[in-house]
Design a protein around this motif. Structure first.
Motif, PDB file in Angstrom:
ATOM      1  N   ARG A 102     -10.210   4.503   5.433  1.00 39.64           N
ATOM      2  CA  ARG A 102      -9.015   5.320   5.196  1.00 39.64           C
ATOM      3  C   ARG A 102      -8.033   5.058   6.326  1.00 39.64           C
ATOM      4  O   ARG A 102      -8.429   4.762   7.459  1.00 39.64           O
ATOM      5  CB  ARG A 102      -9.347   6.815   5.120  1.00 39.64           C
ATOM      6  CG  ARG A 102      -9.989   7.364   6.374  1.00 39.64           C
ATOM      7  CD  ARG A 102     -10.423   8.815   6.211  1.00 39.64           C
ATOM      8  NE  ARG A 102     -11.256   9.254   7.316  1.00 39.64           N
ATOM      9  CZ  ARG A 102     -10.814   9.895   8.393  1.00 39.64           C
ATOM     10  NH1 ARG A 102      -9.529  10.191   8.496  1.00 39.64           N
ATOM     11  NH2 ARG A 102     -11.639  10.239   9.365  1.00 39.64           N
ATOM     12  N   CYS A 103      -6.756   5.190   6.007  1.00 39.16           N
ATOM     13  CA  CYS A 103      -5.706   4.930   6.998  1.00 39.16           C
ATOM     14  C   CYS A 103      -4.860   6.176   7.240  1.00 39.16           C
ATOM     15  O   CYS A 103      -3.682   6.083   7.563  1.00 39.16           O
ATOM     16  CB  CYS A 103      -4.842   3.746   6.564  1.00 39.16           C
ATOM     17  SG  CYS A 103      -5.743   2.183   6.575  1.00 39.16           S
ATOM     18  N   PHE A 104      -5.455   7.338   7.037  1.00 33.90           N
ATOM     19  CA  PHE A 104      -4.770   8.603   7.294  1.00 33.90           C
ATOM     20  C   PHE A 104      -5.742   9.548   7.979  1.00 33.90           C
ATOM     21  O   PHE A 104      -6.951   9.483   7.754  1.00 33.90           O
ATOM     22  CB  PHE A 104      -4.259   9.230   5.993  1.00 33.90           C
ATOM     23  CG  PHE A 104      -5.324   9.428   4.947  1.00 33.90           C
ATOM     24  CD1 PHE A 104      -6.046  10.605   4.876  1.00 33.90           C
ATOM     25  CD2 PHE A 104      -5.610   8.426   4.035  1.00 33.90           C
ATOM     26  CE1 PHE A 104      -7.033  10.790   3.912  1.00 33.90           C
ATOM     27  CE2 PHE A 104      -6.590   8.589   3.065  1.00 33.90           C
ATOM     28  CZ  PHE A 104      -7.307   9.772   3.011  1.00 33.90           C
ATOM     29  N   ARG A 152      -1.942   4.188  -1.397  1.00 28.99           N
ATOM     30  CA  ARG A 152      -1.843   2.912  -0.684  1.00 28.99           C
ATOM     31  C   ARG A 152      -3.225   2.343  -0.422  1.00 28.99           C
ATOM     32  O   ARG A 152      -3.476   1.153  -0.625  1.00 28.99           O
ATOM     33  CB  ARG A 152      -1.086   3.143   0.629  1.00 28.99           C
ATOM     34  CG  ARG A 152      -0.998   1.947   1.543  1.00 28.99           C
ATOM     35  CD  ARG A 152       0.022   0.950   1.042  1.00 28.99           C
ATOM     36  NE  ARG A 152       0.062  -0.197   1.941  1.00 28.99           N
ATOM     37  CZ  ARG A 152      -0.726  -1.261   1.844  1.00 28.99           C
ATOM     38  NH1 ARG A 152      -1.620  -1.315   0.879  1.00 28.99           N
ATOM     39  NH2 ARG A 152      -0.624  -2.261   2.688  1.00 28.99           N
ATOM     40  N   ASP A 153      -4.152   3.180   0.017  1.00 29.64           N
ATOM     41  CA  ASP A 153      -5.517   2.724   0.286  1.00 29.64           C
ATOM     42  C   ASP A 153      -6.212   2.270  -0.994  1.00 29.64           C
ATOM     43  O   ASP A 153      -6.938   1.276  -1.008  1.00 29.64           O
ATOM     44  CB  ASP A 153      -6.335   3.837   0.950  1.00 29.64           C
ATOM     45  CG  ASP A 153      -5.930   4.078   2.401  1.00 29.64           C
ATOM     46  OD1 ASP A 153      -5.098   3.319   2.927  1.00 29.64           O
ATOM     47  OD2 ASP A 153      -6.454   5.043   2.995  1.00 29.64           O
ATOM     48  N   SER A 211      -7.926  -3.166  -0.528  1.00 32.97           N
ATOM     49  CA  SER A 211      -9.375  -3.262  -0.338  1.00 32.97           C
ATOM     50  C   SER A 211      -9.905  -2.232   0.649  1.00 32.97           C
ATOM     51  O   SER A 211     -11.092  -2.234   0.970  1.00 32.97           O
ATOM     52  CB  SER A 211      -9.742  -4.671   0.139  1.00 32.97           C
ATOM     53  OG  SER A 211      -9.057  -4.981   1.343  1.00 32.97           O
ATOM     54  N   THR A 212      -9.048  -1.345   1.137  1.00 34.37           N
ATOM     55  CA  THR A 212      -9.446  -0.393   2.175  1.00 34.37           C
ATOM     56  C   THR A 212     -10.671   0.419   1.775  1.00 34.37           C
ATOM     57  O   THR A 212     -11.650   0.499   2.533  1.00 34.37           O
ATOM     58  CB  THR A 212      -8.274   0.555   2.507  1.00 34.37           C
ATOM     59  OG1 THR A 212      -7.270  -0.181   3.214  1.00 34.37           O
ATOM     60  CG2 THR A 212      -8.726   1.723   3.369  1.00 34.37           C
ATOM     61  N   PHE A 242      -0.354  -6.084  -0.799  1.00 35.17           N
ATOM     62  CA  PHE A 242      -0.572  -4.637  -1.000  1.00 35.17           C
ATOM     63  C   PHE A 242      -1.557  -4.359  -2.129  1.00 35.17           C
ATOM     64  O   PHE A 242      -2.170  -3.290  -2.176  1.00 35.17           O
ATOM     65  CB  PHE A 242       0.759  -3.930  -1.275  1.00 35.17           C
ATOM     66  CG  PHE A 242       1.252  -4.021  -2.693  1.00 35.17           C
ATOM     67  CD1 PHE A 242       0.977  -3.028  -3.607  1.00 35.17           C
ATOM     68  CD2 PHE A 242       1.982  -5.116  -3.115  1.00 35.17           C
ATOM     69  CE1 PHE A 242       1.427  -3.103  -4.920  1.00 35.17           C
ATOM     70  CE2 PHE A 242       2.441  -5.208  -4.420  1.00 35.17           C
ATOM     71  CZ  PHE A 242       2.166  -4.205  -5.325  1.00 35.17           C
ATOM     72  N   ARG A 243      -1.727  -5.314  -3.039  1.00 35.83           N
ATOM     73  CA  ARG A 243      -2.661  -5.116  -4.163  1.00 35.83           C
ATOM     74  C   ARG A 243      -3.831  -6.096  -4.096  1.00 35.83           C
ATOM     75  O   ARG A 243      -4.493  -6.345  -5.104  1.00 35.83           O
ATOM     76  CB  ARG A 243      -1.915  -5.269  -5.483  1.00 35.83           C
ATOM     77  CG  ARG A 243      -1.265  -6.628  -5.673  1.00 35.83           C
ATOM     78  CD  ARG A 243      -0.467  -6.677  -6.945  1.00 35.83           C
ATOM     79  NE  ARG A 243       0.202  -7.955  -7.107  1.00 35.83           N
ATOM     80  CZ  ARG A 243       1.146  -8.205  -8.001  1.00 35.83           C
ATOM     81  NH1 ARG A 243       1.524  -7.247  -8.827  1.00 35.83           N
ATOM     82  NH2 ARG A 243       1.714  -9.394  -8.089  1.00 35.83           N
TER      83      ARG A 243
END
Length: 279
Positions: free
Chosen positions: A73-75, A124-125, A129-130, A155-156
């Motif tokens: 995760r990026c948040f 976004r995640d 591949s996040t 991004f995809r």
């Protein structure tokens, strides 16, 4: 902004004194320190704080770089509770939706013309591949071009096959290699270095006691065969917790999945090294 420091140094500017910019406080004795740019202190000039750090690109020529955003995760968990609507994030997602060719925004978001940051980051995640691999490629820079997540298909890029193809673009092409270098040798150096990173992080007390959100693993190479990997972007690094880093995130456990990403990156690099498709 950035300005010139001394040889091998660059400076960044902050409105306040930077905290934790030296890799979350990794001292020289911590195994993680060898993967963090050297930090040379802070200075205040004209009301702004500057920090001085190692110039990671100094020994490279015709640089190849991959910006890899680490974790599942990026948040931060705090963002989940932030319900403030953001028209700017809605506009960005609308542009990505057009590039994607598939609707992802809800009817309520379209009516409001806004979305929360948590919703933006979650979408976004999920598009990248996040979540599945624990990392995503946010940007690629080579002498042949520069791709970012918002002006290319990065991004995809989500499946293992897609990520592998994108990762291969980071390595120099055989026709451009010099000094006896070969793209497979550079890929092998990358594989070894990321394995060393995994080993170091599993022994690091600093890593064990920090939550790393939105950090970057910066891969750097050139056509002479040089390679390096560094952990950067610690702006959302949070302490006061002991984490495993290799288990899934569930809201409240604060796990970031950093080691999930490292392990999957190693697996992809191993496959790339074994492949015979080099041009």
């Amino acid at each position: 902004g950035c300005g010139g420091g001394g040889a091998g140094i660059w400076s960044g500017v902050h409105e306040a004194a930077p905290a934790g910019c030296a890799g979350g406080g990794a001292g020289p004795s911590d195994p993680m320190a060898q993967f963090v740019p050297r930090y040379f202190g802070e200075v205040q000039l004209d009301g702004c704080w500057f920090f001085q750090m190692e110039d990671l690109l100094r020994s490279f020529s015709r640089v190849h770089m991959a910006d890899i955003k680490m974790g599942v995760r990026c948040f931060s968990e705090d963002e989940v509770q932030n319900e403030r609507p953001r028209p700017d994030l809605f506009d960005r997602m609308e542009r990505l939706e057009t590039m994607l060719g598939t609707p992802v925004l809800t009817a309520a978001e379209r009516q409001a013309g806004a979305m929360t940051k948590a919703r933006w980051m979650t979408l976004r995640d999920s598009l990248s591949s996040t979540r599945e691999l624990g990392f995503r490629i946010d940007a690629l820079l080579t002498p042949q071009g520069h791709d970012t997540a918002f002006d290319s298909s990065l991004f995809r890029t989500r499946t293992r096959a897609e990520v592998s193809r994108a990762l291969r673009r980071f390595f120099p092409r055989q026709a451009h290699c010099t000094h006896g270098a070969h793209p497979r040798l550079v890929a092998a150096a990358a594989m070894r270095r990321v394995r060393e990173l995994e080993c170091a992080l599993r022994q690091s007390e600093v890593f064990a006691t920090h939550e790393l959100i939105g950090t970057t693993l910066l891969l750097v190479a050139d056509e002479t065969g040089r390679f390096g990997a560094w952990m950067i972007d610690f702006g959302v690094t949070l302490g006061g917790v002991r984490l495993k880093h290799d288990v899934p995130w569930v809201e409240g456990n604060r796990e970031d999945g950093y080691l999930i990403g490292v392990r999957n990156l190693i697996v992809l690099l191993e496959r790339i090294v074994q492949e015979d498709e080099w041009d």
